[in-house]
Write an enzyme that holds these catalytic residues in place. Structure first.
Site, PDB file in Angstrom:
ATOM      1  N   THR A 161      47.273  58.861  53.975  1.00 57.17           N
ATOM      2  CA  THR A 161      46.017  58.764  53.418  1.00 57.17           C
ATOM      3  C   THR A 161      45.777  59.154  52.140  1.00 57.17           C
ATOM      4  O   THR A 161      45.187  58.534  51.202  1.00 57.17           O
ATOM      5  CB  THR A 161      45.035  59.349  54.550  1.00 57.17           C
ATOM      6  OG1 THR A 161      45.620  59.172  55.797  1.00 57.17           O
ATOM      7  CG2 THR A 161      43.572  58.870  54.425  1.00 57.17           C
ATOM      8  N   LYS A 193      38.035  54.750  67.722  1.00 53.49           N
ATOM      9  CA  LYS A 193      37.897  55.940  67.519  1.00 53.49           C
ATOM     10  C   LYS A 193      37.528  57.119  68.416  1.00 53.49           C
ATOM     11  O   LYS A 193      36.788  56.367  69.699  1.00 53.49           O
ATOM     12  CB  LYS A 193      37.115  56.303  66.340  1.00 53.49           C
ATOM     13  CG  LYS A 193      36.974  57.331  65.388  1.00 53.49           C
ATOM     14  CD  LYS A 193      37.976  57.055  64.185  1.00 53.49           C
ATOM     15  CE  LYS A 193      38.401  58.504  63.510  1.00 53.49           C
ATOM     16  NZ  LYS A 193      38.952  58.246  62.307  1.00 53.49           N
ATOM     17  N   LYS A 214      38.684  48.423  58.218  1.00 48.48           N
ATOM     18  CA  LYS A 214      39.757  49.016  57.661  1.00 48.48           C
ATOM     19  C   LYS A 214      41.160  48.183  57.943  1.00 48.48           C
ATOM     20  O   LYS A 214      42.146  48.204  57.138  1.00 48.48           O
ATOM     21  CB  LYS A 214      39.744  50.278  57.752  1.00 48.48           C
ATOM     22  CG  LYS A 214      40.661  51.064  57.012  1.00 48.48           C
ATOM     23  CD  LYS A 214      40.711  52.737  57.471  1.00 48.48           C
ATOM     24  CE  LYS A 214      39.635  53.112  57.268  1.00 48.48           C
ATOM     25  NZ  LYS A 214      39.379  54.623  57.710  1.00 48.48           N
ATOM     26  N   GLN A 239      36.485  51.385  61.190  1.00 45.58           N
ATOM     27  CA  GLN A 239      38.046  51.309  61.496  1.00 45.58           C
ATOM     28  C   GLN A 239      38.400  49.649  61.580  1.00 45.58           C
ATOM     29  O   GLN A 239      39.330  49.296  61.279  1.00 45.58           O
ATOM     30  CB  GLN A 239      38.558  52.152  62.767  1.00 45.58           C
ATOM     31  CG  GLN A 239      39.944  52.332  62.831  1.00 45.58           C
ATOM     32  CD  GLN A 239      40.230  53.479  61.912  1.00 45.58           C
ATOM     33  OE1 GLN A 239      39.574  54.659  61.804  1.00 45.58           O
ATOM     34  NE2 GLN A 239      41.463  53.409  61.379  1.00 45.58           N
ATOM     35  N   LYS A 290      43.059  50.779  67.438  1.00 45.31           N
ATOM     36  CA  LYS A 290      43.741  51.962  66.654  1.00 45.31           C
ATOM     37  C   LYS A 290      42.759  52.804  65.932  1.00 45.31           C
ATOM     38  O   LYS A 290      41.866  52.188  65.052  1.00 45.31           O
ATOM     39  CB  LYS A 290      44.604  51.195  65.568  1.00 45.31           C
ATOM     40  CG  LYS A 290      45.629  52.098  65.146  1.00 45.31           C
ATOM     41  CD  LYS A 290      46.925  52.658  65.915  1.00 45.31           C
ATOM     42  CE  LYS A 290      47.392  53.922  65.074  1.00 45.31           C
ATOM     43  NZ  LYS A 290      46.813  55.218  65.750  1.00 45.31           N
ATOM     44  N   GLY A 300      45.359  61.270  64.453  1.00 48.86           N
ATOM     45  CA  GLY A 300      44.594  62.453  63.992  1.00 48.86           C
ATOM     46  C   GLY A 300      43.374  61.966  63.150  1.00 48.86           C
ATOM     47  O   GLY A 300      43.104  60.741  62.724  1.00 48.86           O
ATOM     48  N   ASP A 301      42.489  62.923  62.968  1.00 46.93           N
ATOM     49  CA  ASP A 301      41.345  62.791  62.165  1.00 46.93           C
ATOM     50  C   ASP A 301      41.056  64.116  61.625  1.00 46.93           C
ATOM     51  O   ASP A 301      41.995  65.246  62.070  1.00 46.93           O
ATOM     52  CB  ASP A 301      40.368  61.973  62.685  1.00 46.93           C
ATOM     53  CG  ASP A 301      39.159  61.752  61.570  1.00 46.93           C
ATOM     54  OD1 ASP A 301      39.443  60.727  60.874  1.00 46.93           O
ATOM     55  OD2 ASP A 301      38.219  62.348  61.602  1.00 46.93           O
TER      56      ASP A 301
HETATM   57  P1  NDP Z   1      41.130  67.793  57.960  1.00 48.48           P
HETATM   58  O1  NDP Z   1      40.491  68.391  59.290  1.00 48.48           O
HETATM   59  O2  NDP Z   1      42.465  67.990  57.560  1.00 48.48           O
HETATM   60  O3  NDP Z   1      40.308  68.398  56.792  1.00 48.48           O
HETATM   61  C1  NDP Z   1      38.950  68.321  56.605  1.00 48.48           C
HETATM   62  C2  NDP Z   1      38.356  68.988  55.250  1.00 48.48           C
HETATM   63  O4  NDP Z   1      37.158  68.753  55.061  1.00 48.48           O
HETATM   64  C3  NDP Z   1      38.532  70.522  55.487  1.00 48.48           C
HETATM   65  O5  NDP Z   1      39.078  71.051  54.128  1.00 48.48           O
HETATM   66  C4  NDP Z   1      37.172  71.006  56.153  1.00 48.48           C
HETATM   67  O6  NDP Z   1      36.787  72.072  55.363  1.00 48.48           O
HETATM   68  C5  NDP Z   1      36.428  69.945  54.988  1.00 48.48           C
HETATM   69  N1  NDP Z   1      35.096  69.784  55.509  1.00 48.48           N
HETATM   70  C6  NDP Z   1      34.776  69.317  56.618  1.00 48.48           C
HETATM   71  N2  NDP Z   1      33.057  69.325  56.708  1.00 48.48           N
HETATM   72  C7  NDP Z   1      32.873  69.647  55.258  1.00 48.48           C
HETATM   73  C8  NDP Z   1      31.602  69.955  54.852  1.00 48.48           C
HETATM   74  N3  NDP Z   1      30.575  69.554  55.604  1.00 48.48           N
HETATM   75  N4  NDP Z   1      31.696  70.075  53.475  1.00 48.48           N
HETATM   76  C9  NDP Z   1      32.681  70.536  52.895  1.00 48.48           C
HETATM   77  N5  NDP Z   1      34.094  70.409  53.317  1.00 48.48           N
HETATM   78  C10 NDP Z   1      34.042  69.711  54.596  1.00 48.48           C
HETATM   79  O7  NDP Z   1      40.710  66.218  57.682  1.00 48.48           O
HETATM   80  P2  NDP Z   1      41.301  65.111  57.129  1.00 48.48           P
HETATM   81  O8  NDP Z   1      41.785  65.434  55.933  1.00 48.48           O
HETATM   82  O9  NDP Z   1      42.248  64.428  58.384  1.00 48.48           O
HETATM   83  O10 NDP Z   1      40.135  64.090  57.205  1.00 48.48           O
HETATM   84  C11 NDP Z   1      39.139  63.951  56.095  1.00 48.48           C
HETATM   85  C12 NDP Z   1      38.476  62.907  56.001  1.00 48.48           C
HETATM   86  O11 NDP Z   1      39.300  61.723  55.774  1.00 48.48           O
HETATM   87  C13 NDP Z   1      37.618  62.694  57.137  1.00 48.48           C
HETATM   88  O12 NDP Z   1      36.461  61.798  56.764  1.00 48.48           O
HETATM   89  C14 NDP Z   1      38.462  61.611  57.916  1.00 48.48           C
HETATM   90  O13 NDP Z   1      37.816  60.431  58.680  1.00 48.48           O
HETATM   91  C15 NDP Z   1      39.045  60.687  56.636  1.00 48.48           C
HETATM   92  N6  NDP Z   1      40.234  60.080  57.080  1.00 48.48           N
HETATM   93  C16 NDP Z   1      41.428  60.858  57.531  1.00 48.48           C
HETATM   94  C17 NDP Z   1      42.729  60.020  57.760  1.00 48.48           C
HETATM   95  C18 NDP Z   1      43.729  60.808  58.105  1.00 48.48           C
HETATM   96  O14 NDP Z   1      44.800  60.102  58.179  1.00 48.48           O
HETATM   97  N7  NDP Z   1      43.799  61.928  58.476  1.00 48.48           N
HETATM   98  C19 NDP Z   1      42.801  58.587  57.790  1.00 48.48           C
HETATM   99  C20 NDP Z   1      41.607  57.981  57.052  1.00 48.48           C
HETATM  100  C21 NDP Z   1      40.441  58.861  56.704  1.00 48.48           C
HETATM  101  P3  NDP Z   1      36.907  73.372  56.755  1.00 48.48           P
HETATM  102  O15 NDP Z   1      38.439  73.786  56.681  1.00 48.48           O
HETATM  103  O16 NDP Z   1      36.129  74.426  56.034  1.00 48.48           O
HETATM  104  O17 NDP Z   1      36.509  72.582  57.904  1.00 48.48           O
END
Ligand code: NDP
Length: 448
Positions: free
Chosen positions: A212, A128, A116, A113, A92, A167-168
Site C-alpha cells: 500500500t 470491509k 478501488k 473498496q 475483498k 488487514g487494515d
Molecule cells: P496501522 O494500524 O498500521 O497504522 C495506523 C496509523 O495511523 C498509526 O500510526 C496510528 O497511530 C495512526 N492514526 C490512527 N488514527 C489517527 C489519528 N486520529 N490521528 C493521527 N494518527 C492516527 O494502519 P494502516 O497503516 O494499515 O492503515 C492506515 C490507513 O491506510 C487507513 O485509512 C487504512 O484504511 C488505509 N489503507 C490501508 C491498507 C493496508 O494495506 N494496510 C490498504 C489501503 C488503505 P497510533 O499508533 O497512535 O494508533
C-alpha cells in the site's frame, strides 16, 4: 431522464435510509457527485437502478464478540462485515480493529473498496469489516482470544470464492495469523486464499506488507511525472506511522526523496535528517510504543503533541493515518508552504473542504481509491499465488504492483479527460472509471 435529479434522489435516499452514518454519507456523496457525465452518456445505468443497488450493501453482518481478558474478566466487542458488491469477484477488503469502528465507518470503507478494487482491473468485489476492539495495550494472549472469538462467528461467511478479508488499521501479520489459525481449526481446511496479508513463510505474498505504501508512492511519482518532476531531493511529509506510512516513507527514500515528518495519534515527529525507518519500525512494530520514543532515542529529532504534521513544510504530502485527518486549515497550510502533490495513502484522509482547497490551488491530488489501491492489488496477487500453490519473488511481485499502479494512474487520467476534459481531475477519473467497470458487470448479471 434528468440525470442530476436522479443522482440527487439517490443521494437523499442514502442519507434517509442510513441515519447517523456520516462517513458513509461523505463517501457516497463524493462518488455520486462525480457520476453526472457518466450517466449522461450511459442513461441505461440510471434506468436499471444501478446507483440504488450500488449504494445498498448486498449483505451486512453485525455480531457479538465475547472474550476473556488476562484478569479473567469477560469483555464484549462488536464485530462487523459489510459485503458490499460482488459483481467483479469475491468480496475483498480489510478488517479494522479500532475503538472508533462502527457500522457507518465500515460501510464507507466498503463502498470505497468497490471502486478501488474495480480500478485495479482484477477480479475482486468490495467489502470491509472490523470491530471496536482496541488492540493497543493488550497482551498477545488477549489479542489471540479476541481474534479467535471474532473468527468463530465470521468464518461461516468467508471463503476463497466468497469473501476474503485482509488487514487494515490495528490488524497486521499477528492478527491475520490468529484469525487464519481459528478459521483452519473450525473448517478443517487449509484454505490459504481465505485471508490475505499472511506472513510470507506460510502462504503470504512477498511485497504485500510494503504494497500500500509503495503503491501510493508509485502513484505520486506518476502524478509528479506529468509535470516533469520526480521525488529526487523532495521534502515529503507522511502522516501516521503504521503499515502504510512506514513503507511509503521507505519507497520515498529509495527514490531519493526525504521524509522529514510523520505522526501517530499522540502527536508528530520532525527529523530534518530524514526519518530513520529502522528506528521507527522498531518502535512501532516491535516495541508497539508511542512515536515520542523516537525523539528520546534520537535527540536531533523533535516530537510535538500539539499542532499537526501538516504544519511542516513539504513538497509532497502522503496522508496515511485515518479518515478526515487533513482538514481545510491543513490544506491551506500545505498550499502556502508550496506543496506540489498529495496522494492519499489512507482512505478518505482529506475532508471535502481540504480537497476543494487543493483543487482551487491547482495542486495534484490523488484520491485514496486510486492512490492506495496497491495494497488490495497485491492481496489479489496473493490470492493468485495461493490458487496456483506458487510463490513469486519479491522483485516479480513488486514489478506487477508497479504495473498495476501505472495502469490505475493512466485510467484515472484518460477517464477524467474523456468525461470532464481535465486529465488532472483524478477524483472524477477514479470514480467514473471504477463505476463503469462495476456497472457493466452488474448490468450483465441482471437485477440481483
Ligand atoms: P496501522 O494500524 O498500521 O497504522 C495506523 C496509523 O495511523 C498509526 O500510526 C496510528 O497511530 C495512526 N492514526 C490512527 N488514527 C489517527 C489519528 N486520529 N490521528 C493521527 N494518527 C492516527 O494502519 P494502516 O497503516 O494499515 O492503515 C492506515 C490507513 O491506510 C487507513 O485509512 C487504512 O484504511 C488505509 N489503507 C490501508 C491498507 C493496508 O494495506 N494496510 C490498504 C489501503 C488503505 P497510533 O499508533 O497512535 O494508533
Amino acid at each position: 431522464m434528468n440525470v442530476r435529479a436522479h443522482i440527487e434522489a439517490v443521494h437523499t435516499e442514502v442519507c434517509r435510509r442510513n441515519p447517523g452514518e456520516a462517513e458513509f454519507h461523505q463517501a457516497a456523496t463524493e462518488v455520486l457527485d462525480s457520476l453526472t457525465p457518466a450517466l449522461e452518456r450511459h442513461p441505461e445505468y440510471a434506468e436499471t437502478g444501478i446507483l440504488e443497488r450500488l449504494c445498498e450493501p448486498e449483505r451486512q453482518l453485525m455480531f457479538r464478540v465475547p472474550w476473556v481478558d488476562d484478569q479473567g474478566k469477560v469483555r464484549v466487542n462488536r464485530g462487523f462485515r459489510v459485503e458490499f458488491n460482488s459483481a467483479l469477484g469475491p468480496y475483498k477488503g480489510g478488517l479494522r480493529f479500532h475503538p472508533s469502528v462502527n457500522l457507518g465507518i465500515v460501510k464507507f470503507l466498503g463502498f470505497e473498496q468497490i471502486f478501488k478494487n474495480a480500478l485495479t482491473g482484477m477480479a475482486i468485489g468490495g467489502g470491509k469489516g472490523g470491530s471496536d476492539f482496541d488492540p493497543k495495550g493488550r497482551s498477545d494472549g488477549e489479542v489471540m482470544r479476541f481474534c479467535q472469538s471474532f473468527m468463530t462467528e465470521l468464518h461461516r461467511h468467508l471463503g476463497e470464492h466468497t469473501d476474503v478479508p485482509a488487514g487494515d488499521i490495528g490488524v497486521g501479520g499477528r492478527e491475520i495469523g490468529y484469525l487464519f489459525g481459528q478459521y483452519k481449526r473450525i473448517t478443517n481446511r487449509y484454505e490459504s486464499g481465505v485471508l490475505t496479508g499472511k506472513p510470507v513463510g506460510w502462504g503470504g505474498s512477498h511485497a504485500r506488507t510494503e504494497a500500500t505504501g509503495y503503491g501510493a508512492v508509485y502513484f505520486a511519482q506518476e502524478m509528479l511525472t506529468t509535470r516533469g518532476y520526480g521525488f529526487e531531493g523532495r521534502r515529503v511529509v507522511v502522516s501516521g506511522s503504521g503499515n502504510v506510512a512506514v513503507y511509503a516513507a521507505e519507497k520515498v527514500h529509495a527514490l531519493g526523496g526525504r521524509v522529514v515528518a510523520c505522526s501517530d495519534s499522540s502527536g508528530y515527529l520532525v527529523d530534518e535528517d530524514g526519518i530513520d525507518l529502522e528506528l521507527l519500525k522498531d518502535i512501532k512494530e516491535v516495541r508497539r510504543a508511542r512515536i515520542s520514543a523516537y525523539a528520546e532515542a534520537k535527540p536531533t529529532a523533535r516530537f510535538s503533541a500539539r499542532g499537526t504534521v501538516y504544519d511542516v513544510p513539504c513538497e509532497v504530502a502522503l496522508p496515511s493515518a485515518t479518515q478526515n485527518e487533513l482538514g481545510r486549515e491543513d490544506a491551506v497550510a500545505l498550499v502556502k508552504n508550496g506543496v506540489l502533490a498529495i496522494a492519499e495513502g489512507a482512505n478518505m484522509p482529506c475532508t471535502p473542504e481540504a480537497v476543494e482547497v487543493f483543487r482551487e490551488a491547482g495542486v495534484l491530488f490523488g484520491p485514496g481509491k486510486a492512490a492506495n489501491a496497491g495494497g488490495v492489488a497485491t492481496s489479489a496477487l496473493e490470492m493468485q499465488q495461493n490458487a496456483s500453490r506458487d510463490s513469486w519473488s519479491f522483485e516479480e511481485t513488486e514489478s506487477r504492483l508497479a504495473a498495476v499502479m501505472r495502469g490505475v494512474h493512466t485510467q484515472c487520467r484518460t477517464t477524467a479527460e474523456a468525461y470532464g476534459g481535465n486529465a488532472d481531475d483524478y477524483v472524477l477519473g477514479a470514480n467514473v472509471a471504477g463505476f463503469l467497470r462495476v456497472a457493466d458487470a452488474m448490468t450483465a448479471q441482471g437485477v440481483i
